[in-house]
Write a protein that holds these residues in place. Structure first.
Motif, PDB file in Angstrom:
ATOM      1  N   ILE A 110       0.875  -1.185   0.000  1.00 29.96           N
ATOM      2  CA  ILE A 110       0.000   0.000   0.000  1.00 29.96           C
ATOM      3  C   ILE A 110       0.904   1.224   0.000  1.00 29.96           C
ATOM      4  O   ILE A 110       1.755   1.383   0.878  1.00 29.96           O
ATOM      5  CB  ILE A 110      -0.928   0.016   1.232  1.00 29.96           C
ATOM      6  CG1 ILE A 110      -1.828  -1.227   1.233  1.00 29.96           C
ATOM      7  CG2 ILE A 110      -1.772   1.303   1.257  1.00 29.96           C
ATOM      8  CD1 ILE A 110      -2.709  -1.351   2.467  1.00 29.96           C
ATOM      9  N   CYS A 111       0.718   2.080  -1.008  1.00 31.95           N
ATOM     10  CA  CYS A 111       1.562   3.253  -1.210  1.00 31.95           C
ATOM     11  C   CYS A 111       0.768   4.504  -0.835  1.00 31.95           C
ATOM     12  O   CYS A 111      -0.461   4.508  -0.901  1.00 31.95           O
ATOM     13  CB  CYS A 111       1.948   3.305  -2.686  1.00 31.95           C
ATOM     14  SG  CYS A 111       2.957   4.709  -3.166  1.00 31.95           S
ATOM     15  N   GLY A 112       1.483   5.564  -0.483  1.00 36.83           N
ATOM     16  CA  GLY A 112       0.825   6.846  -0.239  1.00 36.83           C
ATOM     17  C   GLY A 112      -0.048   7.251  -1.413  1.00 36.83           C
ATOM     18  O   GLY A 112      -1.135   7.806  -1.233  1.00 36.83           O
ATOM     19  N   SER A 113       0.410   6.932  -2.629  1.00 34.08           N
ATOM     20  CA  SER A 113      -0.373   7.311  -3.808  1.00 34.08           C
ATOM     21  C   SER A 113      -1.685   6.513  -3.894  1.00 34.08           C
ATOM     22  O   SER A 113      -2.674   7.001  -4.434  1.00 34.08           O
ATOM     23  CB  SER A 113       0.444   7.155  -5.085  1.00 34.08           C
ATOM     24  OG  SER A 113       0.748   5.805  -5.317  1.00 34.08           O
ATOM     25  N   ASP A 114      -1.695   5.289  -3.359  1.00 33.64           N
ATOM     26  CA  ASP A 114      -2.962   4.539  -3.306  1.00 33.64           C
ATOM     27  C   ASP A 114      -3.959   5.243  -2.380  1.00 33.64           C
ATOM     28  O   ASP A 114      -5.156   5.304  -2.668  1.00 33.64           O
ATOM     29  CB  ASP A 114      -2.727   3.108  -2.798  1.00 33.64           C
ATOM     30  CG  ASP A 114      -1.884   2.281  -3.752  1.00 33.64           C
ATOM     31  OD1 ASP A 114      -2.158   2.326  -4.963  1.00 33.64           O
ATOM     32  OD2 ASP A 114      -0.956   1.608  -3.291  1.00 33.64           O
ATOM     33  N   GLY A 126      -3.256  -0.313  -6.813  1.00 31.04           N
ATOM     34  CA  GLY A 126      -2.136  -1.176  -6.436  1.00 31.04           C
ATOM     35  C   GLY A 126      -1.105  -1.299  -7.542  1.00 31.04           C
ATOM     36  O   GLY A 126      -1.403  -1.766  -8.642  1.00 31.04           O
ATOM     37  N   HIS A 127       0.114  -0.819  -7.271  1.00 29.18           N
ATOM     38  CA  HIS A 127       1.174  -0.861  -8.295  1.00 29.18           C
ATOM     39  C   HIS A 127       2.477  -1.436  -7.745  1.00 29.18           C
ATOM     40  O   HIS A 127       3.503  -1.346  -8.386  1.00 29.18           O
ATOM     41  CB  HIS A 127       1.415   0.549  -8.841  1.00 29.18           C
ATOM     42  CG  HIS A 127       1.817   1.509  -7.770  1.00 29.18           C
ATOM     43  ND1 HIS A 127       0.894   2.210  -7.025  1.00 29.18           N
ATOM     44  CD2 HIS A 127       3.016   1.828  -7.263  1.00 29.18           C
ATOM     45  CE1 HIS A 127       1.522   2.931  -6.118  1.00 29.18           C
ATOM     46  NE2 HIS A 127       2.815   2.713  -6.233  1.00 29.18           N
ATOM     47  N   GLU A 128       2.432  -2.015  -6.539  1.00 27.31           N
ATOM     48  CA  GLU A 128       3.659  -2.579  -5.950  1.00 27.31           C
ATOM     49  C   GLU A 128       3.398  -4.053  -5.685  1.00 27.31           C
ATOM     50  O   GLU A 128       3.186  -4.452  -4.552  1.00 27.31           O
ATOM     51  CB  GLU A 128       3.982  -1.849  -4.634  1.00 27.31           C
ATOM     52  CG  GLU A 128       4.114  -0.338  -4.802  1.00 27.31           C
ATOM     53  CD  GLU A 128       4.371   0.402  -3.490  1.00 27.31           C
ATOM     54  OE1 GLU A 128       4.416  -0.226  -2.417  1.00 27.31           O
ATOM     55  OE2 GLU A 128       4.536   1.633  -3.554  1.00 27.31           O
ATOM     56  N   PHE A 129       3.390  -4.878  -6.744  1.00 27.52           N
ATOM     57  CA  PHE A 129       2.942  -6.255  -6.499  1.00 27.52           C
ATOM     58  C   PHE A 129       3.830  -7.331  -7.099  1.00 27.52           C
ATOM     59  O   PHE A 129       4.551  -7.125  -8.062  1.00 27.52           O
ATOM     60  CB  PHE A 129       1.479  -6.448  -6.905  1.00 27.52           C
ATOM     61  CG  PHE A 129       1.134  -6.182  -8.348  1.00 27.52           C
ATOM     62  CD1 PHE A 129       1.003  -4.890  -8.823  1.00 27.52           C
ATOM     63  CD2 PHE A 129       0.890  -7.239  -9.222  1.00 27.52           C
ATOM     64  CE1 PHE A 129       0.654  -4.646 -10.139  1.00 27.52           C
ATOM     65  CE2 PHE A 129       0.529  -7.008 -10.549  1.00 27.52           C
ATOM     66  CZ  PHE A 129       0.412  -5.710 -11.000  1.00 27.52           C
ATOM     67  N   ILE A 133      10.497  -3.725  -4.380  1.00 25.99           N
ATOM     68  CA  ILE A 133      11.340  -3.343  -5.525  1.00 25.99           C
ATOM     69  C   ILE A 133      10.790  -2.087  -6.213  1.00 25.99           C
ATOM     70  O   ILE A 133      11.548  -1.204  -6.600  1.00 25.99           O
ATOM     71  CB  ILE A 133      11.504  -4.522  -6.513  1.00 25.99           C
ATOM     72  CG1 ILE A 133      12.369  -5.617  -5.852  1.00 25.99           C
ATOM     73  CG2 ILE A 133      12.127  -4.054  -7.837  1.00 25.99           C
ATOM     74  CD1 ILE A 133      12.501  -6.907  -6.659  1.00 25.99           C
ATOM     75  N   GLU A 134       9.463  -1.972  -6.340  1.00 26.05           N
ATOM     76  CA  GLU A 134       8.911  -0.770  -7.005  1.00 26.05           C
ATOM     77  C   GLU A 134       9.227   0.497  -6.217  1.00 26.05           C
ATOM     78  O   GLU A 134       9.815   1.434  -6.777  1.00 26.05           O
ATOM     79  CB  GLU A 134       7.405  -0.925  -7.266  1.00 26.05           C
ATOM     80  CG  GLU A 134       6.836   0.149  -8.207  1.00 26.05           C
ATOM     81  CD  GLU A 134       6.514   1.484  -7.558  1.00 26.05           C
ATOM     82  OE1 GLU A 134       6.488   2.500  -8.266  1.00 26.05           O
ATOM     83  OE2 GLU A 134       6.290   1.531  -6.330  1.00 26.05           O
ATOM     84  N   PRO A 135       8.878   0.588  -4.919  1.00 28.96           N
ATOM     85  CA  PRO A 135       9.272   1.819  -4.215  1.00 28.96           C
ATOM     86  C   PRO A 135      10.795   1.994  -4.108  1.00 28.96           C
ATOM     87  O   PRO A 135      11.279   3.125  -3.985  1.00 28.96           O
ATOM     88  CB  PRO A 135       8.619   1.691  -2.831  1.00 28.96           C
ATOM     89  CG  PRO A 135       8.173   0.280  -2.706  1.00 28.96           C
ATOM     90  CD  PRO A 135       8.006  -0.274  -4.090  1.00 28.96           C
TER      91      PRO A 135
HETATM   92 MN    MN Z   1       4.403   3.342  -4.760  1.00 33.96          MN
END
Ligand code: MN
Ligand code: ZN
Length: 348
Positions: free
Chosen positions: A36-40, A58-61, A143-145
């Motif tokens: 869960i990202c701040g942008s979510d 969701g973009h960090e999966f 890995i994404e963040p």
């Molecule tokens: Mn993110």
């Protein structure tokens, strides 16, 4: 399949949706973990200008490839992968000069098209990177963040003589700290107003004298006390409040560089004189520009450890409490992962 759908701002529900078929060049991933990202949280609250609703965010999966579309080698079935959310056109000016993360037709998985808060997600095969064999799958979701941190350092460049300052010991600030300390080996101060976050900074490689609690110390004095003459030469704003850039410009050393990651719509008040007098450079950084291979290489060489910032793994049925934790409990939580129950692979 079950997906977490944001139907409209501040409204989210678990929905049964048809299993998506991978299109030409795509793979279908059985999702395991999603950060869960701040942008979510911004999308959930209706504060992201690019998103359209309803949306599976969701973009960090990470997960396992379990179906492939036309044109994709069937040997990829079974791969444990992490997904780069950036999809670009390949033809516009930005793409042609190698800056595809700001493609004029940019599509971000989890923003412009459905993302990873789902039991299954279809993504372009070239966006799915095999994760290092011995890396726990949960760590791979960082890995994404981490690529976000890698991107802003590649934008600013890092010199061996740099004295860095990172504002904010959240996930991106802490990842930046590891990049600066462990990949580049430079001095890097990091600020936060919570001791719990600064304790994570110590775990990520900061020394005791590099952590600054700005609820107890004011920044210019704290830096002077620590022997920083003339200000930091390299500053990153991982807090992203408009006032931070104003202070960064004031305290930066001559010829300093400032990396900015924020998406605030509120202007920062900056006198041009401050920039020109010291010939400062501002580097805006968005998402990541093909940085996944770089981050994976750092992991394989044992330079960085992505596990430190993960504080919670929450079953996806409890998504509401996971959001609450990510948003309202910064002392106990840093990166909260949703667990969608997919396979854990060899690594786990
Ligand atoms: Mn993110
Ligand atoms: Zn493009």
């Amino acid at each position: 399949m079950l997906s977490v759908v944001v139907d409209k701002p501040n409204s989210m529900s678990l929905c049964e949706r048809p299993l998506p078929e991978p299109q030409t060049g795509e793979v279908r991933v059985r999702v395991r973990y999603v950060g869960i990202c701040g942008s979510d949280l911004h999308i959930f609250h209706g504060k992201n200008p690019f998103v359209t609703y309803p949306r599976v965010i969701g973009h960090e999966f990470v997960g396992q490839i379990e179906a492939v579309g036309d044109g994709v080698n069937t040997a990829r079935m079974g791969e444990m992968v992490v997904v780069d959310p950036v999809i670009s056109c390949g033809h516009c000016h930005a793409c042609r000069i190698g800056r595809q993360n700001v493609c004029s037709r940019l599509q971000v998985i989890g923003v412009h098209r459905d993302g990873g808060f789902s039991e299954y997600a279809c993504v372009p095969a070239k966006n799915a990177y095999v994760i290092p064999r011995n890396l726990p799958l949960a760590s791979a979701s960082i890995i994404e963040p981490f690529a976000v941190a890698a991107n802003v350092t590649s934008r600013t460049g890092v010199f061996p003589s740099d004295i860095a300052l990172i504002y904010g010991a959240g996930p991106v600030g802490l990842n930046l700290l590891q990049v600066l300390k462990r990949v580049y080996g430079i001095k890097a101060f990091i600020t936060d107003h919570l001791d719990e976050r600064l304790a994570l900074a110590l775990a990520c490689g900061a020394t005791q004298d590099e952590i600054i609690n700005t609820s107890r110390e004011t920044l210019p004095e704290a830096l002077t006390q620590r022997g920083v003459e003339g200000g930091p030469t390299l500053i990153y704003d991982a807090v992203c409040h408009p006032s931070i850039l104003e202070e960064a410009v004031r305290i930066a050393a001559p010829a300093g560089r400032i990396g900015i990651l924020g998406f605030s719509a509120t202007p920062s008040a900056i006198a041009q004189q401050e920039l020109t007098k010291k010939e400062l450079s501002l580097y805006a950084s968005r998402l990541n520009c093909a940085m996944f291979p770089t981050v994976i290489d750092w992991i394989e060489r044992g330079l960085v450890d992505l596990s430190h910032i993960i504080t919670h793994k929450v079953d996806f049925h409890d998504v509401a409490s996971a959001f609450h934790l990510a948003e309202s409990a910064p002392r106990e939580s840093c990166k909260v992962l949703l667990d969608f129950g997919g396979p854990s692979g060899n690594a786990s």
